[in-house]
Design an enzyme around this catalytic site. Sequence first.
Site, PDB file in Angstrom:
ATOM      1  N   GLN B 347       0.839  -1.198   0.000  1.00  0.00           N
ATOM      2  CA  GLN B 347       0.000   0.000   0.000  1.00  0.00           C
ATOM      3  C   GLN B 347       0.872   1.244   0.000  1.00  0.00           C
ATOM      4  O   GLN B 347       2.025   1.205   0.425  1.00  0.00           O
ATOM      5  CB  GLN B 347      -0.958  -0.001   1.198  1.00  0.00           C
ATOM      6  CG  GLN B 347      -2.230  -0.773   0.871  1.00  0.00           C
ATOM      7  CD  GLN B 347      -3.173  -0.922   2.028  1.00  0.00           C
ATOM      8  OE1 GLN B 347      -2.759  -0.913   3.181  1.00  0.00           O
ATOM      9  NE2 GLN B 347      -4.445  -1.082   1.724  1.00  0.00           N
ATOM     10  N   THR B 519       0.701  -3.429   7.281  1.00  0.00           N
ATOM     11  CA  THR B 519       1.078  -4.836   7.203  1.00  0.00           C
ATOM     12  C   THR B 519       0.269  -5.505   6.083  1.00  0.00           C
ATOM     13  O   THR B 519       0.049  -6.697   6.082  1.00  0.00           O
ATOM     14  CB  THR B 519       0.915  -5.482   8.592  1.00  0.00           C
ATOM     15  OG1 THR B 519       1.636  -4.677   9.529  1.00  0.00           O
ATOM     16  CG2 THR B 519       1.486  -6.889   8.663  1.00  0.00           C
ATOM     17  N   HIS B 520      -0.191  -4.681   5.144  1.00  0.00           N
ATOM     18  CA  HIS B 520      -1.068  -5.180   4.085  1.00  0.00           C
ATOM     19  C   HIS B 520      -0.267  -5.571   2.859  1.00  0.00           C
ATOM     20  O   HIS B 520      -0.323  -4.912   1.826  1.00  0.00           O
ATOM     21  CB  HIS B 520      -2.137  -4.136   3.771  1.00  0.00           C
ATOM     22  CG  HIS B 520      -2.804  -3.632   5.016  1.00  0.00           C
ATOM     23  ND1 HIS B 520      -3.300  -2.375   5.158  1.00  0.00           N
ATOM     24  CD2 HIS B 520      -3.029  -4.253   6.204  1.00  0.00           C
ATOM     25  CE1 HIS B 520      -3.811  -2.226   6.368  1.00  0.00           C
ATOM     26  NE2 HIS B 520      -3.662  -3.347   7.030  1.00  0.00           N
ATOM     27  N   LEU B 521       0.476  -6.639   3.017  1.00  0.00           N
ATOM     28  CA  LEU B 521       1.255  -7.202   1.923  1.00  0.00           C
ATOM     29  C   LEU B 521       0.345  -8.170   1.178  1.00  0.00           C
ATOM     30  O   LEU B 521      -0.370  -8.956   1.801  1.00  0.00           O
ATOM     31  CB  LEU B 521       2.464  -7.947   2.484  1.00  0.00           C
ATOM     32  CG  LEU B 521       3.390  -7.114   3.377  1.00  0.00           C
ATOM     33  CD1 LEU B 521       4.216  -8.012   4.280  1.00  0.00           C
ATOM     34  CD2 LEU B 521       4.281  -6.221   2.538  1.00  0.00           C
TER      35      LEU B 521
END
Lengths: 239, 593
Positions: B347, B519-521
């Site tokens: 993101q 932590t939006h991998l």
Amino acid sequence: MSQEKEPRRRFLRQVLAIVPATTLGGTTAVAVSNIASADAPEPGKARAYQPTYFNAAEWAFINAAVDHLIPSDQYGAGALETGVPEFIDRQMETPYGAGKLWYMQGPFHTDLVPELGYQLSLVPRDIYRQGIAACNDWCTKNLGKVFADLDKAKQLDVLKQMEGGKIAFDALPAKTFFSFMLGNTKEGYFADPMYGGNQKMGGWKMVGFPGARADYLDWVDQYNVKYPYGPVSILGEKG
Amino acid sequence: MAIKKDKVDVVMVGLGWTGAIMGMELTEAGLNVLALERGDMRDTNTDTPYPKAVDELKYSVRGALFQDLSRETVTIRYGVADTAVPYRQHGSFLLGDGVGGAGFHWNGMMYRNLPEELNMRTHHEQKYGKKFIPEDMTIQDHGVTYEELEPFYDFSEKLMAVSGKAGNLKGKIVAGGNPLEGARTDEFPTKPLQYQYSASLVEKAMRDVGYHPYPAPAANASEPYTNPYGVRLGPCNYCGFCENYGCYMYSKASPQTTILPVLLKRKNFEVRTKAQVIKVNLDASGKRATGVTYIDAQGREVEQPADLVLLTAFQTHNVRLLLLSGIGKPYDPVTGEGVVGKNFAYQYNGGINVVMPKGTQFNPFIGTGAGGVGMDDLNADQFDHGPLGFIGGASIRHVRYGGRPIKQTGTMPGEKVPNWGSEWKGSVQDAYQRTLTIGMSGSVMAYRDCYLSLDPTYKDANGQPLLRMTLNWKENEGKMLTYIAGEMEKVGQAMNPEKVVKAVRKTGSSWDTRVYQSTHLTGGAIMGTTPKNSVINKYLQSWDVPNVFVYGASAFPQNMGYNPTGLVTALAYHSAKAIREQYLKNPGPLVQA
């Protein structure tokens, strides 16, 4: 003296731990907060402490440096009176201090852009030991005295040069040493007092943080109204 | 020689959100389910009771609930020709560990996708023409539609006692909610959290500028609630210790507060902690999994046979395990062939800092993980991209997470203030009560040269190769956030502030892995319509090995502006239904290639 107080503190800690969360009002923390610090220091001073990790020369360095990083002034307590040196010394004895929270397998590529993160092989204990020695060497060579013995203005100048990377050390980048010391100083100033710093919750009072109260349902809708209660710590001290 | 255990019906790798959901669904179907969790058992009463839970140094700074990087991390490089280096300390993203995974220490931001985000390529080609999508941008459709997922979004919200207000009920726009959302069949299970003072100001300003603010959906229960599994959650007390922490109030939804109290009691469910799966085992044909091999707490290799293997770990681990097991063809960024590791995305975030006049009292420590005010007017394709020349958008929200002093006290925005000394103190003290941030969580498209692979040099504590990330920011995302920040600056100005300061990185700057972003991998084991363009089908089933299913955000073909958990859990329930109703009767591919 502390022997009398300790069982009561432990008892209160246990009581707090078994109170169901839903019954904890803002008043609970107040009710248990009349506990005097076990070893109350003189006003404006941190409690007495013997360092475990740092030797005498290192301890003098840390004490001199953190006084510049967070001085005592019109805004509130400083690093020395809140026990930041004790915090840093105690952190050296934790897995963090030993670098055990980090991936530390090589190879170490130290020539990359800083955005790719920390890439040195040194752990915090090394960074302080080598950083302090390197800085004291530099001060002795260039200014004739170790850092802690310099006058305040010269100390300030050395810190600024380290921060800006204008001093070069062999052992490690001066900037790296400075940034660890600054980061840990702020941690010690603002972390719960049980870690040794933020004594009498001086850091929290400086900024206006109520500490471990952590229950504000009764104040969410009080728009633009100052929150009336001072801080409490995890172990129930009242600020 | 490896220890061999008795066969189970289902073995799952990881017991976070998707593991808990699949465990629940498949034990209900009568199967014996075993979860292998590499970390420790964790629960609210044992690990994070008050006041132990509200310890910023322990949880946010030292990361007590995060993955132990000393044992395993990832490596990172910007380009395909670079040498990757290890992510040695937590920074840009905070990987989870233990039972509950990152679902134990998340914020609780619980969003549904906008419908157009699930058919990105088709939608953009139809609306703007095929040439609008740059050649190196490898975005694609998920292969599942919003309408197909709606019942599962709805159930996920009920599972998690999500607080919020509907804006589109069965196609009818209703006041108070998000009018731009996809049609919902039902209202949120709990009413919206209250707006703090700062959120009330942002809400008014967004409305004054002409946008459509709504109460941000939060898996932080606003009132007592009993979920469909009979597990009870309590109301959030705005303690300000949400992300990075376990919720001592039982308000933030986590596997612990919504599923595990029921699941752990089931006789046909077992969890083994300290069990690190190192490989999915295949039979001689390579088309059928026979189980997994893991390393137990004593360091012994254990073989666990199973009929069905579910990868229910975090995105990075799922992809790594596929690569380590030889399931699916690894992606090659040079030829563009292969699929495993493809379309790794992230993101691209920024903020608008608003400084109100002196004397303002925001009481910033009054915080929640996800409650606040949001707007979608500049998200996904809710605005005309034709003249703008970029794809994507940002979910925008003001959430007051808390005013925790180590990590959440900054100096006065827009001023060159020293980082220490008296000036620093004065600036922090001045800024603390009167600044607020409107966050912009920007989508990141998929690109030909952004992908995941195994690192050739660095190993984990078991001697296996680390996962290597190859990623850097692209012009498209830079343009996107620059445009949106310009628009959002007007919202800041509408609040009659002392000043507004944009915090948006310069286009052309590189990913800074030291600073927390999200932590939006996503991606790496992406879903799609054919084996040629994806690793798994719409039911998250491996095209190559049909008795392997892969859950989590590794399935996303590109990343959206929203937080991923809503889509992750909806996809898991969608998959569970297909397994229960179709696969178990006739084990084999659920979609014919």
